[in-house]
Design a protein around this motif. Structure first.
Motif, PDB file in Angstrom:
ATOM      1  N   HIS A 124       0.861  -1.199   0.000  1.00  0.00           N
ATOM      2  CA  HIS A 124       0.000   0.000   0.000  1.00  0.00           C
ATOM      3  C   HIS A 124       0.887   1.235   0.000  1.00  0.00           C
ATOM      4  O   HIS A 124       1.964   1.243   0.588  1.00  0.00           O
ATOM      5  CB  HIS A 124      -0.861  -0.035   1.268  1.00  0.00           C
ATOM      6  N   ALA A 125       0.409   2.278  -0.644  1.00  0.00           N
ATOM      7  CA  ALA A 125       1.163   3.534  -0.683  1.00  0.00           C
ATOM      8  C   ALA A 125       1.256   4.132   0.715  1.00  0.00           C
ATOM      9  O   ALA A 125       0.249   4.345   1.381  1.00  0.00           O
ATOM     10  CB  ALA A 125       0.478   4.517  -1.632  1.00  0.00           C
ATOM     11  N   ALA A 126       2.472   4.417   1.138  1.00  0.00           N
ATOM     12  CA  ALA A 126       2.711   5.010   2.454  1.00  0.00           C
ATOM     13  C   ALA A 126       2.666   6.530   2.387  1.00  0.00           C
ATOM     14  O   ALA A 126       2.536   7.190   3.409  1.00  0.00           O
ATOM     15  CB  ALA A 126       4.066   4.553   2.984  1.00  0.00           C
ATOM     16  N   MET A 127       2.797   7.061   1.177  1.00  0.00           N
ATOM     17  CA  MET A 127       2.852   8.516   0.973  1.00  0.00           C
ATOM     18  C   MET A 127       3.805   9.169   1.967  1.00  0.00           C
ATOM     19  O   MET A 127       4.949   8.750   2.048  1.00  0.00           O
ATOM     20  CB  MET A 127       1.443   9.092   0.973  1.00  0.00           C
ATOM     21  N   SER A 128       3.340  10.132   2.753  1.00  0.00           N
ATOM     22  CA  SER A 128       4.313  10.878   3.550  1.00  0.00           C
ATOM     23  C   SER A 128       4.915  10.092   4.709  1.00  0.00           C
ATOM     24  O   SER A 128       5.849  10.576   5.348  1.00  0.00           O
ATOM     25  CB  SER A 128       3.706  12.178   4.060  1.00  0.00           C
ATOM     26  N   VAL A 129       4.429   8.893   4.959  1.00  0.00           N
ATOM     27  CA  VAL A 129       5.141   8.027   5.909  1.00  0.00           C
ATOM     28  C   VAL A 129       6.544   7.743   5.363  1.00  0.00           C
ATOM     29  O   VAL A 129       7.483   7.499   6.122  1.00  0.00           O
ATOM     30  CB  VAL A 129       4.341   6.735   6.180  1.00  0.00           C
ATOM     31  N   THR A 130       6.670   7.808   4.028  1.00  0.00           N
ATOM     32  CA  THR A 130       7.982   7.708   3.384  1.00  0.00           C
ATOM     33  C   THR A 130       8.976   8.690   3.999  1.00  0.00           C
ATOM     34  O   THR A 130      10.165   8.377   4.166  1.00  0.00           O
ATOM     35  CB  THR A 130       7.853   8.015   1.870  1.00  0.00           C
ATOM     36  N   LYS A 131       8.492   9.897   4.302  1.00  0.00           N
ATOM     37  CA  LYS A 131       9.388  10.923   4.860  1.00  0.00           C
ATOM     38  C   LYS A 131      10.063  10.428   6.137  1.00  0.00           C
ATOM     39  O   LYS A 131      11.240  10.706   6.381  1.00  0.00           O
ATOM     40  CB  LYS A 131       8.604  12.198   5.179  1.00  0.00           C
ATOM     41  N   SER A 132       9.296   9.703   6.945  1.00  0.00           N
ATOM     42  CA  SER A 132       9.859   9.255   8.222  1.00  0.00           C
ATOM     43  C   SER A 132      10.935   8.192   8.005  1.00  0.00           C
ATOM     44  O   SER A 132      11.869   8.079   8.807  1.00  0.00           O
ATOM     45  CB  SER A 132       8.745   8.741   9.128  1.00  0.00           C
ATOM     46  N   LEU A 133      10.803   7.415   6.937  1.00  0.00           N
ATOM     47  CA  LEU A 133      11.853   6.442   6.621  1.00  0.00           C
ATOM     48  C   LEU A 133      13.102   7.161   6.121  1.00  0.00           C
ATOM     49  O   LEU A 133      14.224   6.846   6.521  1.00  0.00           O
ATOM     50  CB  LEU A 133      11.339   5.448   5.581  1.00  0.00           C
ATOM     51  N   THR A 134      12.907   8.127   5.241  1.00  0.00           N
ATOM     52  CA  THR A 134      14.044   8.918   4.760  1.00  0.00           C
ATOM     53  C   THR A 134      14.681   9.665   5.931  1.00  0.00           C
ATOM     54  O   THR A 134      15.915   9.731   6.048  1.00  0.00           O
ATOM     55  CB  THR A 134      13.575   9.916   3.671  1.00  0.00           C
ATOM     56  N   GLY A 135      13.834  10.212   6.806  1.00  0.00           N
ATOM     57  CA  GLY A 135      14.343  10.934   7.973  1.00  0.00           C
ATOM     58  C   GLY A 135      15.131  10.022   8.904  1.00  0.00           C
ATOM     59  O   GLY A 135      16.177  10.411   9.442  1.00  0.00           O
ATOM     60  N   LEU A 136      14.645   8.799   9.067  1.00  0.00           N
ATOM     61  CA  LEU A 136      15.360   7.845   9.912  1.00  0.00           C
ATOM     62  C   LEU A 136      16.751   7.555   9.335  1.00  0.00           C
ATOM     63  O   LEU A 136      17.750   7.521  10.064  1.00  0.00           O
ATOM     64  CB  LEU A 136      14.539   6.552  10.043  1.00  0.00           C
ATOM     65  N   LEU A 137      16.817   7.379   8.015  1.00  0.00           N
ATOM     66  CA  LEU A 137      18.130   7.186   7.378  1.00  0.00           C
ATOM     67  C   LEU A 137      19.014   8.403   7.611  1.00  0.00           C
ATOM     68  O   LEU A 137      20.215   8.274   7.894  1.00  0.00           O
ATOM     69  CB  LEU A 137      17.968   6.931   5.875  1.00  0.00           C
ATOM     70  N   GLY A 285      10.258  11.810  -0.680  1.00  0.00           N
ATOM     71  CA  GLY A 285       9.268  12.527   0.110  1.00  0.00           C
ATOM     72  C   GLY A 285       7.905  11.868   0.147  1.00  0.00           C
ATOM     73  O   GLY A 285       7.033  12.325   0.889  1.00  0.00           O
ATOM     74  N   GLY A 286       7.702  10.802  -0.654  1.00  0.00           N
ATOM     75  CA  GLY A 286       6.351  10.242  -0.626  1.00  0.00           C
ATOM     76  C   GLY A 286       6.091   9.017  -1.467  1.00  0.00           C
ATOM     77  O   GLY A 286       4.951   8.604  -1.595  1.00  0.00           O
ATOM     78  N   GLY A 287       7.121   8.389  -2.059  1.00  0.00           N
ATOM     79  CA  GLY A 287       6.877   7.360  -3.068  1.00  0.00           C
ATOM     80  C   GLY A 287       6.846   5.924  -2.613  1.00  0.00           C
ATOM     81  O   GLY A 287       6.705   5.020  -3.436  1.00  0.00           O
ATOM     82  N   PHE A 288       6.939   5.668  -1.306  1.00  0.00           N
ATOM     83  CA  PHE A 288       7.129   4.296  -0.837  1.00  0.00           C
ATOM     84  C   PHE A 288       5.817   3.522  -0.727  1.00  0.00           C
ATOM     85  O   PHE A 288       4.783   4.087  -0.352  1.00  0.00           O
ATOM     86  CB  PHE A 288       7.806   4.328   0.531  1.00  0.00           C
ATOM     87  N   SER A 289       5.867   2.232  -1.039  1.00  0.00           N
ATOM     88  CA  SER A 289       4.761   1.303  -0.801  1.00  0.00           C
ATOM     89  C   SER A 289       5.326   0.058  -0.140  1.00  0.00           C
ATOM     90  O   SER A 289       6.453  -0.349  -0.432  1.00  0.00           O
ATOM     91  CB  SER A 289       4.080   0.884  -2.114  1.00  0.00           C
ATOM     92  N   ALA A 290       4.534  -0.559   0.751  1.00  0.00           N
ATOM     93  CA  ALA A 290       5.008  -1.753   1.450  1.00  0.00           C
ATOM     94  C   ALA A 290       3.837  -2.491   2.056  1.00  0.00           C
ATOM     95  O   ALA A 290       2.688  -2.041   2.006  1.00  0.00           O
ATOM     96  CB  ALA A 290       6.010  -1.361   2.536  1.00  0.00           C
ATOM     97  N   GLY A 291       4.157  -3.637   2.633  1.00  0.00           N
ATOM     98  CA  GLY A 291       3.155  -4.427   3.340  1.00  0.00           C
ATOM     99  C   GLY A 291       2.902  -3.851   4.731  1.00  0.00           C
ATOM    100  O   GLY A 291       3.775  -3.223   5.338  1.00  0.00           O
TER     101      GLY A 291
END
Lengths: 409, 409
Positions: A124-137, A285-291
């Motif tokens: 499923h599209a995570a949208m801005s949850v992606t930001k938190s993954l990038t931020g964590l990195l 900034g927003g492109g991630f999808s995952a389980g």
């Protein structure tokens, strides 16, 4: 506005048939491809609409989550913010157009449900949850000394000299306190966020298009406005700039680094993926999808300060810094009526509530909610018709708190 | 023509950098995006260039392949067809632009090497090896009685009535003995295969484009020429028609069915994926990408007549029929100088040699080679500069036979 039940993509039969009927086909090139209720199908099918980079889980065995489902959670009651009538947890799922929700307590799966387009093996599209993954990195690389948080952005990415980002520090980017002339008002068709989307769109540009042709090229056009460090301003371009900083500092894209450092080491069940622009840049900034369960694993990794399955993946300092929160006075200036007293740090939202809860938040209600006091993680995918968490927070926030209290009872 | 070493995509640095230098960027919309030597990068990165459907491995643990590497295979010698000088197996890998090669003997991995763009966790374009997977699904459904092989195509897909496929039988489609006016000469820019590709291209059509806009629409335009059943004619459109037949008969796309019936049950290490057209139709005739060892697992499944890891996935009758081969006289008429005495059945190539070997074959040398007498499977991904197996068969076929004999020694 159609209810969750009536807008269920299975019920509306998008893309069913060989071929689907003409009025049931969703094409990426259709200007309305992401309009509600089509959006409720799209959030599970980004990869078949656009090019994507894989975020590999590696080749080993997944580490299954222990499972002890507590269906009494369905009956947990709470009162929505601004409301007068109680609602149950079960009702909240429908009200918020939930596509999937998982709750971990002490790392054990105590609740899990799927709706709409999503199942346990879906992404499923995570949208801005992606930001938190990038931020964590980003915070990880800061903690490891690979990136200096006090450095000017243009010292790391010289192409950004003269742009609004050039004289900001990495820390200001990580906390989104850059001063930029940039509107992220999705309701305004002239807003900068649409120019950003046009630059990053991987399809060939329309004839006559004269704007920037990649995320990187777009970032160079963003101008400064006001001073850096003064106020929080939620702007996706900060995360894309962080993605550029990460790529330049490590020689690896956010997608590659996310796989190498986290996704392939946390016992993930599924690969993730991230959309790319026409030159292969992942949309940090927003492109991630995952389980869904893999998103819950991220929450558990955060709750356990960087350790999962007995293995340290992230320096403790990186997560301590996120959980400590950012500048609350700077956050206050952004005027979020529902998020009084919150702050933003490392691209995570910090509630500063009594439980020390913090969140990753996507625009249609996607969330990773970590409640340290309750030793609880909630991962949620959803596809709320309205593009903004103000539409679901009045239900979401008290519902999440009520479940935390229920688990702590 | 650059050697394998000199055309190595790592060495040529395609898409390296953030952003890559302008002359190192490969865009799907570039007319030359798949020209050699760019093609050697593209074969590992289809998903970041175009939309794709996932072929899920499911959520369970992979079943690792036992491993007992025998490096003496490198020194196996053979004489290329039409050649006078011996060559070693190790030399053959470079000569054929191999990207990855794995050999199983009795299901044990006895040889494995990666080159070019590929690693053990990577995925590579299988191209026409895809046909053999679609064909396997077709034979499975025939064996299960879901599809009647004697049925006319237009009885299952009424939209194909009046096209060249309408009065062909499913069996004729499965064996590519349909009589069609259709050229698959890649060297001819006017060949029908390019119209097929244009119809299936997921990008928005160029202005003025008046042709068919999906794989299905294209298939309806293919005309009959000659009689069905008389001669083998290798035409990708047969496999796309089979994909349509499968989708109509089962209500599931080839991608969904491949995951459900095989990929999620064979202990696969990685998800596969398949490219799609603008309405989400998987390219059943050539769009699949996957990991090398998973392709070897397919070979083992074929060798063991439909059983893998002690579990039956495919009815024995389906594989027995493939291995028995098709009409050799019909095959002979296609005039393959290097494939004398071969036949084609269920979209697999049957050698009819003394070992009973049979193959899946992709246009740049991708192969699954199954040698029942040697109890050997070879899975190979490669990116030979020339689009046709006649370019690599003189080395490939004797090399594969020599390794089989070496293992049987």
């Amino acid at each position: 506005m159609l209810s969750a039940e009536n807008s269920d993509p299975g019920r509306l039969e998008w893309m069913v048939g060989s071929p689907p009927p003409a009025d049931k086909i969703i094409r990426f090139s259709d200007p309305d491809f992401f309009n509600f209720p089509r959006s409720r199908w799209v959030v599970c099918h980004n990869r078949q609409l656009m090019p994507t980079l894989g975020v590999s889980r590696g080749l080993g065995a997944p580490v299954p989550l222990a499972r002890r489902i507590d269906w009494t959670i369905d009956a947990v009651r709470f009162t929505p913010i601004g409301g007068s009538r109680e609602m149950t947890w079960a009702q909240s799922l429908e009200a918020n157009y939930t596509d999937g929700i998982a709750i971990l307590r002490d790392g054990v799966l105590v609740f899990e449900r799927y709706f709409g387009c999503l199942g346990e093996a879906g992404q499923h599209a995570a949208m801005s949850v992606t930001k938190s993954l990038t931020g964590l990195l980003g915070e990880m690389l800061v903690a490891e000394g690979v990136i200096d948080e006090r450095a000017r952005v243009d010292a790391i990415v010289p192409e950004l000299a003269g742009s609004g980002f050039g004289d900001a520090t990495v820390r200001q980017v990580l906390e989104m306190t850059t001063g930029l002339r940039y509107s992220e008002d999705y309701a305004d068709p002239q807003a900068d966020v649409w120019l950003h989307a046009a630059a990053g769109n991987p399809l060939p540009k329309p004839s006559g298009y004269a704007g920037p042709r990649s995320y990187f090229d777009f970032l160079r056009t963003v101008r400064k406005e006001g001073e850096h460090g003064a106020a929080f301003g939620y702007r996706t371009v900060n995360t894309d700039t962080l993605g550029w900083i990460i790529a330049r500092a490590t020689g690896k894209s956010v997608a590659a680094l996310l796989s190498e450092r986290i996704w392939s080491r946390m016992g993930a069940e599924q690969d993730g993926y991230i959309s790319v622009d026409s030159i292969g840049t992942p949309f940090a900034g927003g492109g991630f999808s995952a389980g869904l369960r893999d998103m819950a694993r991220i929450g558990q990794l955060m709750l356990d300060n960087g350790v999962i399955n007995g293995q340290r993946l992230v320096p403790e300092a990186a997560i301590t810094r996120i959980r400590a929160g950012g500048d609350r006075a700077a956050f206050e200036k952004a005027g979020y009526a529902l998020l009084k007293g919150w702050s933003y740090r490392g691209m995570w939202w910090i509630t500063h509530n009594a439980h020390g809860a913090f969140m990753a938040r996507g625009v249609h209600g996607q969330s990773i909610y970590v409640d340290p006091a309750a030793r609880m993680v909630i991962a949620r995918f959803s596809s709320h018709p309205l593009a903004g968490n103000a539409a679901n927070d009045p239900i979401t926030l008290p519902a999440f708190e009520a479940v935390a209290n229920h688990l702590m009872r």
